[in-house]
Scaffold this motif. Structure first.
Motif, short mmCIF file in Angstrom:
data_model
loop_
_atom_site.label_atom_id
_atom_site.label_comp_id
_atom_site.label_asym_id
_atom_site.label_seq_id
_atom_site.Cartn_x
_atom_site.Cartn_y
_atom_site.Cartn_z
N ASP A 75 0.81 -1.22 0.00
CA ASP A 75 0.00 0.00 0.00
C ASP A 75 0.84 1.28 0.00
OD1 ASP A 75 -2.22 -1.61 0.02
OD2 ASP A 75 -2.64 -1.35 2.16
N ASP A 76 2.17 1.15 0.10
CA ASP A 76 3.05 2.31 0.10
C ASP A 76 3.47 2.72 -1.31
OD1 ASP A 76 3.00 2.42 2.85
OD2 ASP A 76 4.88 1.34 3.11
N ILE A 77 3.00 2.00 -2.30
CA ILE A 77 3.41 2.26 -3.69
C ILE A 77 2.17 2.49 -4.55
CG2 ILE A 77 4.72 1.39 -5.66
CD1 ILE A 77 5.73 -0.79 -3.59
N VAL A 78 2.24 3.51 -5.37
CA VAL A 78 1.21 3.74 -6.38
C VAL A 78 1.94 3.90 -7.71
CG1 VAL A 78 -0.59 5.29 -7.23
CG2 VAL A 78 -0.36 4.87 -4.77
N LEU A 106 9.96 6.44 1.89
CA LEU A 106 11.37 6.52 1.48
C LEU A 106 11.71 7.96 1.14
CD1 LEU A 106 11.79 3.47 -0.96
CD2 LEU A 106 12.31 3.56 1.48
N ASP A 107 12.98 8.32 1.25
CA ASP A 107 13.38 9.64 0.76
C ASP A 107 13.55 9.56 -0.75
OD1 ASP A 107 16.07 8.84 0.08
OD2 ASP A 107 16.67 9.16 2.16
N GLN A 108 13.67 10.71 -1.41
CA GLN A 108 13.71 10.76 -2.87
C GLN A 108 14.86 9.92 -3.45
OE1 GLN A 108 11.33 12.27 -4.80
NE2 GLN A 108 12.33 11.52 -6.64
N VAL A 138 9.53 9.58 -10.49
CA VAL A 138 9.50 9.05 -9.13
C VAL A 138 9.22 10.20 -8.17
CG1 VAL A 138 10.80 7.82 -7.34
CG2 VAL A 138 11.23 7.33 -9.76
N SER A 139 8.26 9.99 -7.28
CA SER A 139 7.99 10.96 -6.23
C SER A 139 7.76 10.22 -4.92
CB SER A 139 6.79 11.85 -6.58
OG SER A 139 5.64 11.07 -6.77
N VAL A 140 7.86 10.95 -3.82
CA VAL A 140 7.70 10.35 -2.51
C VAL A 140 6.64 11.11 -1.72
CG1 VAL A 140 10.04 9.42 -2.40
CG2 VAL A 140 9.60 11.71 -1.54
N ASN A 141 6.04 10.41 -0.78
CA ASN A 141 5.08 11.01 0.16
C ASN A 141 5.71 11.02 1.53
OD1 ASN A 141 2.90 11.65 -1.46
ND2 ASN A 141 1.95 9.66 -1.18
#
Length: 141
Positions: A75-78, A106-108, A138-141
């Protein structure tokens, strides 16, 4: 080497026909998209390819983090897959692919490293490498 998995799908009627898997789990009508002059109202090969690539790529991200300290949960990946079709300049057509990957937790820099590793192991990426332009963001939340 033997296949880890294989499946069989029958297409009848081309872009305005149907597709059915041997196990019956996939049984869908197809339609040429309105944007290509068709009636729309049903799925098409490009949507199916985008769905398959996005799901497979997401699993590749999970796979490459299994041996890392920072594991990524499902669920941490889209992954949003975009597949386009364009003329290839010689009377045929070519596909383009975009994968927009967002990872939570994760960080960028770590996210970019994981996504690059996933791109090396994903079966879809390996199948199209050198034949289809694949743009990955690639982006991070």
């Amino acid at each position: 080497m033997s296949a880890l998995y294989s499946t069989r799908v029958t297409a009848i009627g081309g872009r305005s026909g149907t597709i059915t898997s041997d196990d019956g789990l996939l049984d869908l009508p197809l339609a040429l998209p309105k944007e290509l002059g068709g009636k729309g109202g049903a799925t098409n090969p490009e949507q199916l390819f985008a769905a398959g690539y996005a799901a497979c790529f997401e699993n590749a991200v999970i796979h490459v983090t299994r041996n890392k300290d920072a594991k990524v949960k499902d669920d941490d990946i889209v992954v949003i897959g975009t597949v386009g079709m364009e003329p290839n300049g010689s009377g045929g057509f070519a596909l383009t692919v975009g994968l927009d990957v967002t990872i939570t937790g994760l960080d960028q820099a770590a996210a970019e490293e994981v996504v690059e590793a996933a791109h090396q192991v994903c079966p879809y990426s390996n199948a199209v490498r050198g034949n289809v332009d694949v743009a990955i963001s690639v982006s991070v939340n």
